[in-house]
Design a protein around this motif. Structure first.
Motif, PDB file in Angstrom:
ATOM      1  N   MET A  19     -39.137 -74.678  49.459  1.00 13.43           N
ATOM      2  CA  MET A  19     -38.543 -74.698  48.124  1.00 13.43           C
ATOM      3  C   MET A  19     -37.035 -74.815  48.239  1.00 13.43           C
ATOM      4  N   THR A  20     -36.458 -75.737  47.483  1.00  9.53           N
ATOM      5  CA  THR A  20     -35.006 -75.886  47.442  1.00  9.53           C
ATOM      6  C   THR A  20     -34.430 -74.898  46.436  1.00  9.53           C
ATOM      7  N   LYS A  21     -33.514 -74.063  46.882  1.00 11.77           N
ATOM      8  CA  LYS A  21     -32.931 -73.037  46.024  1.00 11.77           C
ATOM      9  C   LYS A  21     -31.740 -73.587  45.249  1.00 11.77           C
ATOM     10  N   LEU A  22     -31.554 -73.064  44.052  1.00 12.18           N
ATOM     11  CA  LEU A  22     -30.403 -73.402  43.224  1.00 12.18           C
ATOM     12  C   LEU A  22     -29.371 -72.286  43.310  1.00 12.18           C
ATOM     13  N   SER A  23     -28.187 -72.614  43.817  1.00  9.81           N
ATOM     14  CA  SER A  23     -27.060 -71.681  43.815  1.00  9.81           C
ATOM     15  C   SER A  23     -26.053 -72.168  42.776  1.00  9.81           C
ATOM     16  N   VAL A  24     -25.713 -71.321  41.833  1.00  9.96           N
ATOM     17  CA  VAL A  24     -24.804 -71.699  40.748  1.00  9.96           C
ATOM     18  C   VAL A  24     -23.375 -71.329  41.127  1.00  9.96           C
ATOM     19  N   ASN A  25     -22.514 -72.336  41.145  1.00  8.75           N
ATOM     20  CA  ASN A  25     -21.088 -72.111  41.392  1.00  8.75           C
ATOM     21  C   ASN A  25     -20.431 -71.740  40.068  1.00  8.75           C
ATOM     22  N   ILE A  26     -19.869 -70.552  39.995  1.00 11.28           N
ATOM     23  CA  ILE A  26     -19.330 -70.052  38.724  1.00 11.28           C
ATOM     24  C   ILE A  26     -17.803 -70.134  38.648  1.00 11.28           C
ATOM     25  N   ASN A  27     -17.194 -70.963  39.472  1.00 10.05           N
ATOM     26  CA  ASN A  27     -15.737 -71.142  39.411  1.00 10.05           C
ATOM     27  C   ASN A  27     -15.252 -71.512  38.012  1.00 10.05           C
ATOM     28  N   LYS A  28     -15.973 -72.425  37.360  1.00  4.52           N
ATOM     29  CA  LYS A  28     -15.506 -72.912  36.054  1.00  4.52           C
ATOM     30  C   LYS A  28     -15.520 -71.823  34.997  1.00  4.52           C
ATOM     31  N   VAL A  29     -16.408 -70.854  35.136  1.00  2.00           N
ATOM     32  CA  VAL A  29     -16.410 -69.721  34.213  1.00  2.00           C
ATOM     33  C   VAL A  29     -15.107 -68.944  34.360  1.00  2.00           C
ATOM     34  N   ALA A  30     -14.678 -68.755  35.603  1.00  7.63           N
ATOM     35  CA  ALA A  30     -13.410 -68.065  35.855  1.00  7.63           C
ATOM     36  C   ALA A  30     -12.227 -68.872  35.339  1.00  7.63           C
ATOM     37  N   THR A  31     -12.320 -70.206  35.408  1.00  6.64           N
ATOM     38  CA  THR A  31     -11.248 -71.060  34.886  1.00  6.64           C
ATOM     39  C   THR A  31     -11.050 -70.825  33.396  1.00  6.64           C
ATOM     40  N   ILE A  32     -12.162 -70.743  32.660  1.00 10.81           N
ATOM     41  CA  ILE A  32     -12.075 -70.500  31.216  1.00 10.81           C
ATOM     42  C   ILE A  32     -11.451 -69.133  30.951  1.00 10.81           C
ATOM     43  N   ARG A  33     -11.912 -68.117  31.664  1.00 14.42           N
ATOM     44  CA  ARG A  33     -11.354 -66.777  31.488  1.00 14.42           C
ATOM     45  C   ARG A  33      -9.857 -66.758  31.760  1.00 14.42           C
ATOM     46  N   ASN A  34      -9.446 -67.390  32.847  1.00 10.12           N
ATOM     47  CA  ASN A  34      -8.038 -67.330  33.251  1.00 10.12           C
ATOM     48  C   ASN A  34      -7.118 -68.075  32.290  1.00 10.12           C
ATOM     49  N   ALA A  35      -7.689 -68.992  31.509  1.00 10.69           N
ATOM     50  CA  ALA A  35      -6.866 -69.729  30.547  1.00 10.69           C
ATOM     51  C   ALA A  35      -6.266 -68.812  29.486  1.00 10.69           C
ATOM     52  N   ARG A  36      -6.944 -67.673  29.240  1.00  9.66           N
ATOM     53  CA  ARG A  36      -6.448 -66.724  28.247  1.00  9.66           C
ATOM     54  C   ARG A  36      -6.124 -65.357  28.833  1.00  9.66           C
ATOM     55  N   GLY A  37      -6.540 -65.113  30.075  1.00  9.45           N
ATOM     56  CA  GLY A  37      -6.380 -63.782  30.631  1.00  9.45           C
ATOM     57  C   GLY A  37      -7.493 -62.875  30.127  1.00  9.45           C
ATOM     58  N   GLY A  38      -7.429 -61.613  30.478  1.00 11.17           N
ATOM     59  CA  GLY A  38      -8.455 -60.694  30.033  1.00 11.17           C
ATOM     60  C   GLY A  38      -9.748 -60.862  30.798  1.00 11.17           C
ATOM     61  N   SER A  39     -10.855 -60.583  30.132  1.00 10.95           N
ATOM     62  CA  SER A  39     -12.155 -60.603  30.822  1.00 10.95           C
ATOM     63  C   SER A  39     -13.219 -61.349  30.040  1.00 10.95           C
ATOM     64  N   VAL A  40     -12.828 -62.310  29.212  1.00 15.95           N
ATOM     65  CA  VAL A  40     -13.778 -63.109  28.440  1.00 15.95           C
ATOM     66  C   VAL A  40     -13.623 -64.567  28.835  1.00 15.95           C
ATOM     67  N   PRO A  41     -14.700 -65.193  29.319  1.00  7.54           N
ATOM     68  CA  PRO A  41     -16.016 -64.617  29.619  1.00  7.54           C
ATOM     69  C   PRO A  41     -15.967 -63.725  30.864  1.00  7.54           C
ATOM     70  N   ASN A  42     -16.902 -62.805  30.930  1.00  7.65           N
ATOM     71  CA  ASN A  42     -16.969 -61.879  32.052  1.00  7.65           C
ATOM     72  C   ASN A  42     -17.672 -62.568  33.218  1.00  7.65           C
ATOM     73  N   VAL A  43     -16.929 -62.825  34.284  1.00  8.86           N
ATOM     74  CA  VAL A  43     -17.441 -63.632  35.391  1.00  8.86           C
ATOM     75  C   VAL A  43     -18.607 -62.951  36.096  1.00  8.86           C
ATOM     76  N   ALA A  44     -18.481 -61.659  36.353  1.00  9.29           N
ATOM     77  CA  ALA A  44     -19.565 -60.948  37.029  1.00  9.29           C
ATOM     78  C   ALA A  44     -20.829 -60.919  36.179  1.00  9.29           C
ATOM     79  N   GLN A  45     -20.663 -60.769  34.861  1.00  7.83           N
ATOM     80  CA  GLN A  45     -21.835 -60.761  33.988  1.00  7.83           C
ATOM     81  C   GLN A  45     -22.519 -62.125  33.989  1.00  7.83           C
ATOM     82  N   VAL A  46     -21.744 -63.190  34.030  1.00 10.07           N
ATOM     83  CA  VAL A  46     -22.347 -64.523  34.115  1.00 10.07           C
ATOM     84  C   VAL A  46     -23.149 -64.661  35.404  1.00 10.07           C
ATOM     85  N   ALA A  47     -22.616 -64.136  36.495  1.00  9.33           N
ATOM     86  CA  ALA A  47     -23.358 -64.166  37.764  1.00  9.33           C
ATOM     87  C   ALA A  47     -24.680 -63.417  37.632  1.00  9.33           C
ATOM     88  N   ILE A  48     -24.632 -62.247  37.008  1.00  9.67           N
ATOM     89  CA  ILE A  48     -25.851 -61.456  36.796  1.00  9.67           C
ATOM     90  C   ILE A  48     -26.839 -62.234  35.933  1.00  9.67           C
TER      91      ILE A  48
END
Length: 237
Positions: free
Chosen positions: A1-30
């Protein structure tokens, strides 16, 4: 079976555009894990313009799936990986200012450097993967380093695919056969999408993992994260 690993860098990019914790990167990983992803990938860069050092430790403490850290093996990166102890480290030959990965290693020129890194990471129980193109000699030298896997850089496949799918995939089929014969595990990543993923999988069903970020996160803007992950996993059947 080929596994899917999701790269969540872009979620962090969105968060960093405004600072703070939205979207929450760790929660997206979960949530990616909850929705069926078999792995989470991050690519921290020296300027921390997306994934930060704190993110790496936070994600590691909260997910149960495989954790893959990719990046250029600078002293700081090596130190981080050895402290975090992810499931896998993927060694990528990025310049510090690279927008995204754009080439695989020349494993012949960098053979001793990569061999030493493989030994260092494997000595602390971290699986290693070396980012490569499809050149047979490059893959042979990768195998000689003792690495567990290679990750095939699939941007050339994705670029040619709309014009000639068969021609696009053929070098990757041949490279994967060589890698398999040499005893290497095979991962793949870069510019894979809902459009081109299934064709790659059908031609190389023994790929162990695909790492997908930009296209998957972009699709999730329209489909939602749960439906998007399901759609990508459906391409791996």
């Amino acid at each position: 079976m080929t596994k899917l690993s999701v790269n969540i860098n872009k979620v962090a990019t969105i968060r960093n555009a405004r600072g703070g914790s939205v979207p929450n990167v760790a929660q997206v990983a979960i949530d990616c894990e909850k929705f069926g992803a078999e792995g989470i990938t991050v690519h921290p860069r020296p300027d921390q313009r997306h994934i930060t050092i704190n993110d790496v430790f936070d994600i590691k403490s909260k997910i149960k799936t495989e954790f893959n850290i990719e990046g250029y093996p600078s002293p700081d990166f090596i130190k981080l990986v050895k402290e975090v102890k992810p499931t896998q480290v993927t060694l990528v030959p990025d310049a510090p200012d690279a927008i995204t990965s754009n080439a695989g290693w020349d494993t012949k020129i960098n053979f001793q450097f990569l061999s030493d890194l493989v030994d260092e990471f494997r000595s602390v129980g971290i699986r290693t993967s070396i980012f490569t193109g499809t050149d047979t000699e490059i893959i042979e030298y990768a195998a000689k380093t003792g690495t567990d896997r290679i990750e095939l850089y699939t941007e050339p496949y994705a670029t040619l695919y709309p014009k000639d799918a068969e021609a696009a995939v053929q070098p990757f089929v041949e490279a994967a056969k060589v890698a398999k014969r040499l005893g290497l595990g095979i991962n793949a990543g870069h510019d894979l999408s809902l459009e081109n993923l299934n064709f790659l999988y059908k031609n190389i069903p023994f790929i162990e993992e695909v790492s997908i970020g930009h296209a998957l996160i972009s699709d999730a803007l329209y489909l939602g994260l749960e439906r998007t992950i399901a759609a990508y996993k459906n391409c791996l059947k």
